[in-house]
Write an enzyme that holds these catalytic residues in place. Structure first.
Site, PDB file in Angstrom:
ATOM      1  N   ASP A  67     -41.208  19.426 148.073  1.00 50.03           N
ATOM      2  CA  ASP A  67     -40.306  19.406 149.557  1.00 50.03           C
ATOM      3  C   ASP A  67     -40.507  19.690 150.327  1.00 50.03           C
ATOM      4  OD1 ASP A  67     -38.910  20.663 148.115  1.00 50.03           O
ATOM      5  OD2 ASP A  67     -37.184  19.705 147.826  1.00 50.03           O
ATOM      6  N   ASP A 136     -25.491  18.480 142.548  1.00 48.24           N
ATOM      7  CA  ASP A 136     -24.680  17.382 142.911  1.00 48.24           C
ATOM      8  C   ASP A 136     -25.992  16.552 141.621  1.00 48.24           C
ATOM      9  OD1 ASP A 136     -27.425  17.151 144.224  1.00 48.24           O
ATOM     10  OD2 ASP A 136     -26.479  16.416 145.939  1.00 48.24           O
ATOM     11  N   HIS A 138     -29.354  16.636 141.453  1.00 48.40           N
ATOM     12  CA  HIS A 138     -31.023  16.233 142.388  1.00 48.40           C
ATOM     13  C   HIS A 138     -31.725  17.035 141.816  1.00 48.40           C
ATOM     14  CE1 HIS A 138     -29.978  19.165 146.031  1.00 48.40           C
ATOM     15  NE2 HIS A 138     -31.079  19.822 145.385  1.00 48.40           N
ATOM     16  N   GLU A 143     -31.482  12.933 146.243  1.00 51.61           N
ATOM     17  CA  GLU A 143     -30.002  12.621 145.769  1.00 51.61           C
ATOM     18  C   GLU A 143     -29.471  11.776 145.784  1.00 51.61           C
ATOM     19  OE1 GLU A 143     -29.122  15.833 147.636  1.00 51.61           O
ATOM     20  OE2 GLU A 143     -29.210  16.481 149.219  1.00 51.61           O
TER      21      GLU A 143
HETATM   22  C1  F6R Z   1     -36.411  22.480 146.258  1.00 50.48           C
HETATM   23  C2  F6R Z   1     -36.106  21.361 145.377  1.00 50.48           C
HETATM   24  C3  F6R Z   1     -34.743  21.290 145.112  1.00 50.48           C
HETATM   25  C4  F6R Z   1     -33.812  22.990 144.725  1.00 50.48           C
HETATM   26  C5  F6R Z   1     -32.599  23.102 144.711  1.00 50.48           C
HETATM   27  C6  F6R Z   1     -31.555  24.051 143.875  1.00 50.48           C
HETATM   28  O1  F6R Z   1     -37.941  22.702 146.380  1.00 50.48           O
HETATM   29  O2  F6R Z   1     -36.516  20.783 145.278  1.00 50.48           O
HETATM   30  O3  F6R Z   1     -34.660  20.681 144.182  1.00 50.48           O
HETATM   31  O4  F6R Z   1     -34.582  22.911 143.803  1.00 50.48           O
HETATM   32  O5  F6R Z   1     -31.715  22.479 145.469  1.00 50.48           O
HETATM   33  O6  F6R Z   1     -31.788  25.047 144.622  1.00 50.48           O
HETATM   34  P1  F6R Z   1     -31.657  26.578 144.332  1.00 50.48           P
HETATM   35  O7  F6R Z   1     -33.167  26.766 143.329  1.00 50.48           O
HETATM   36  O8  F6R Z   1     -31.597  27.347 145.755  1.00 50.48           O
HETATM   37  O9  F6R Z   1     -30.416  26.279 143.615  1.00 50.48           O
END
Ligand code: F6R
Length: 267
Positions: A67, A136, A138, A143
């Site tokens: 992403d 959450d 994701h 989301e």
């Molecule tokens: C980032 C991504 C997100 C993160 C998630 C956890 O490329 O795809 O899904 O993996 O938001 O983020 P952290 O590791 O910062 O807790």
């Protein structure tokens, strides 16, 4: 599903990096799916160490990132392009032309998303996808409420995600509201998936993903439909799992034990 429990974040990262290294030793031209965020930083650190000290070779590897924030150029301090350069690509020998990251500044997002999906296919599909998980539930920026069949597209970030990611920006208002993200359907097509999570904050999402119903309200729960997903968890992230004793028991038996879900390989 395979669940690997480790005591520390460093142990988790070493185990996940070992999975990547094994993949590259078996298939030097593997296609890797990569994530950003705090969680994979330790994995990338260990991959850099393996490259420098043990010659782990990325010269034939292709990478696809999950992403990017819409509106952030590749050199923006908080762009995922920049993140990947700083935390991994500058330090290993993956050829620049083999690196794919969604564009946050394209003129035509629809066409770009179609092209991204097409490129993944043309490169032979993703062999190993690394994932983090949001508070959450994701995966990538899918989301709650995302279709479990979704493909690469633009997604509006949830308030929770904006709040969580505000730590990287000067002010919460600076966090972009939209992201371009691989879909859940795109991720499910990866041949192998490694989801890494650490810390107490992730415990409810991990429990929902592994033991809850398959629901778009926790898009990581869709991984229950994937035949080769490994979770790398520290004790805190695993803290809400109801079947924890069973997972520990499997792990204690080690690879090769009959009736174990981990009999096929050691990680
Ligand atoms: C980032 C991504 C997100 C993160 C998630 C956890 O490329 O795809 O899904 O993996 O938001 O983020 P952290 O590791 O910062 O807790």
């Amino acid at each position: 599903m395979e669940i690997i429990l480790k005591d520390t974040y460093e142990d988790l990262c070493r185990a996940a990096a070992r999975m990547v290294a094994k993949m590259l030793n078996a298939k030097p031209n593997a296609v890797l799916g990569l994530a950003t965020g705090s969680t994979p930083i330790g994995i990338y650190r260990e991959l850099i160490r393996l490259h420098r000290e043990e010659g782990l070779d990325f010269s034939q590897v292709t990478t696809f990132n999950l992403d990017e924030y819409v509106g952030l150029g590749r050199n923006h301090q908080q762009s995922y392009h920049r993140f990947m350069q700083e935390h991994l690509f500058e330090h290993i020998n993956v050829p620049a032309q083999n690196i794919y990251i969604p564009s946050g500044t394209t003129d035509n997002y629809e066409a770009f998303c179609r092209w991204y999906e097409q490129r993944i296919k043309e490169c032979g599909g993703i062999d190993l996808q690394i994932l983090g998980i949001g508070v959450d539930g994701h995966i990538a920026f899918n989301e709650p409420g995302s279709s479990l069949g979704s493909r690469t597209r633009i997604k509006t970030l949830a308030r929770q995600t904006i709040e969580d990611n505000a730590r990287f920006f000067d002010k919460p208002e600076d966090v972009p509201v939209y992201a371009i993200t691989m879909g859940v359907g795109t991720i499910l097509e990866a041949r192998r998936i490694a989801l890494v999570a650490n810390g107490k904050k992730k415990a409810p999402a991990i429990a929902a993903a592994i033991e809850g119903p398959v629901t778009s309200l926790c898009t990581a729960s869709a991984l229950q439909l994937h035949a080769d997903t490994t979770y790398f968890l520290d004790r805190e992230a695993a803290g809400d799992l109801k079947m924890i004793e069973y997972y520990e028991w499997i792990q204690a038996k080690g690879p090769g034990a009959p009736y174990s879900t981990t009999w096929r390989r050691s990680v």
